[in-house]
Motif scaffolding. Structure first.
Motif, mmCIF file in Angstrom:
data_model
loop_
_atom_site.group_PDB
_atom_site.id
_atom_site.type_symbol
_atom_site.label_atom_id
_atom_site.label_comp_id
_atom_site.label_asym_id
_atom_site.label_seq_id
_atom_site.Cartn_x
_atom_site.Cartn_y
_atom_site.Cartn_z
ATOM 1 N N MET A 1 0.817 -1.195 0.000
ATOM 2 C CA MET A 1 0.000 0.000 0.000
ATOM 3 C C MET A 1 0.861 1.258 0.000
ATOM 4 N N LEU A 2 1.949 1.223 0.713
ATOM 5 C CA LEU A 2 2.802 2.392 0.778
ATOM 6 C C LEU A 2 3.368 2.752 -0.589
ATOM 7 N N SER A 3 3.750 1.758 -1.359
ATOM 8 C CA SER A 3 4.332 2.027 -2.672
ATOM 9 C C SER A 3 3.302 2.614 -3.637
ATOM 10 N N GLU A 4 2.024 2.310 -3.425
ATOM 11 C CA GLU A 4 0.987 2.852 -4.297
ATOM 12 C C GLU A 4 0.753 4.344 -4.050
ATOM 13 N N HIS A 5 0.967 4.782 -2.834
ATOM 14 C CA HIS A 5 0.684 6.166 -2.458
ATOM 15 C C HIS A 5 1.956 6.964 -2.161
ATOM 16 N N TYR A 6 3.069 6.480 -2.642
ATOM 17 C CA TYR A 6 4.348 7.120 -2.348
ATOM 18 C C TYR A 6 4.387 8.575 -2.827
ATOM 19 N N GLU A 7 3.902 8.829 -4.025
ATOM 20 C CA GLU A 7 3.948 10.192 -4.572
ATOM 21 C C GLU A 7 3.068 11.139 -3.763
ATOM 22 N N LEU A 8 1.902 10.684 -3.353
ATOM 23 C CA LEU A 8 1.010 11.517 -2.541
ATOM 24 C C LEU A 8 1.632 11.830 -1.188
ATOM 25 N N ILE A 9 2.228 10.826 -0.559
ATOM 26 C CA ILE A 9 2.883 11.035 0.736
ATOM 27 C C ILE A 9 4.048 12.001 0.596
ATOM 28 N N GLU A 10 4.800 11.864 -0.474
ATOM 29 C CA GLU A 10 5.938 12.751 -0.715
ATOM 30 C C GLU A 10 5.479 14.192 -0.911
ATOM 31 N N THR A 11 4.413 14.394 -1.676
ATOM 32 C CA THR A 11 3.881 15.736 -1.919
ATOM 33 C C THR A 11 3.363 16.365 -0.635
ATOM 34 N N LEU A 12 2.612 15.596 0.139
ATOM 35 C CA LEU A 12 2.092 16.124 1.401
ATOM 36 C C LEU A 12 3.226 16.456 2.367
#
Length: 71
Positions: A1-12
């Motif tokens: 799950m973390l790899s799927e949302h990596y870009e969103l987490i990075e942006t936030l």
């Protein structure tokens, strides 16, 4: 799950870090203005410039979001 949302987490994370830096800059400016015995007009001008910098950053984020959404 973390790899799927990596870009969103990075942006936030980046946005929160920059917002935190703006808060620290504001606190440093407040301290300098208090210790420097700056007149009222100068204080208003300094806070106006700081606010416009923050507003520009926020406007850039909103424009970028609309641009990437294709609206």
């Amino acid at each position: 799950m973390l790899s799927e949302h990596y870009e969103l987490i990075e942006t936030l994370g980046t946005n929160f870090a920059i917002a935190f830096l703006f808060v620290l800059i504001g606190l440093a400016i407040q301290d300098v203005l208090k210790k420097g015995n700056v007149p009222t007009f100068g204080r208003w001008f300094v806070w106006l410039v700081l606010f416009l910098g923050c507003a520009g950053f926020i406007a850039k984020g909103i424009i970028q979001a609309f641009w990437e959404a294709g609206l």
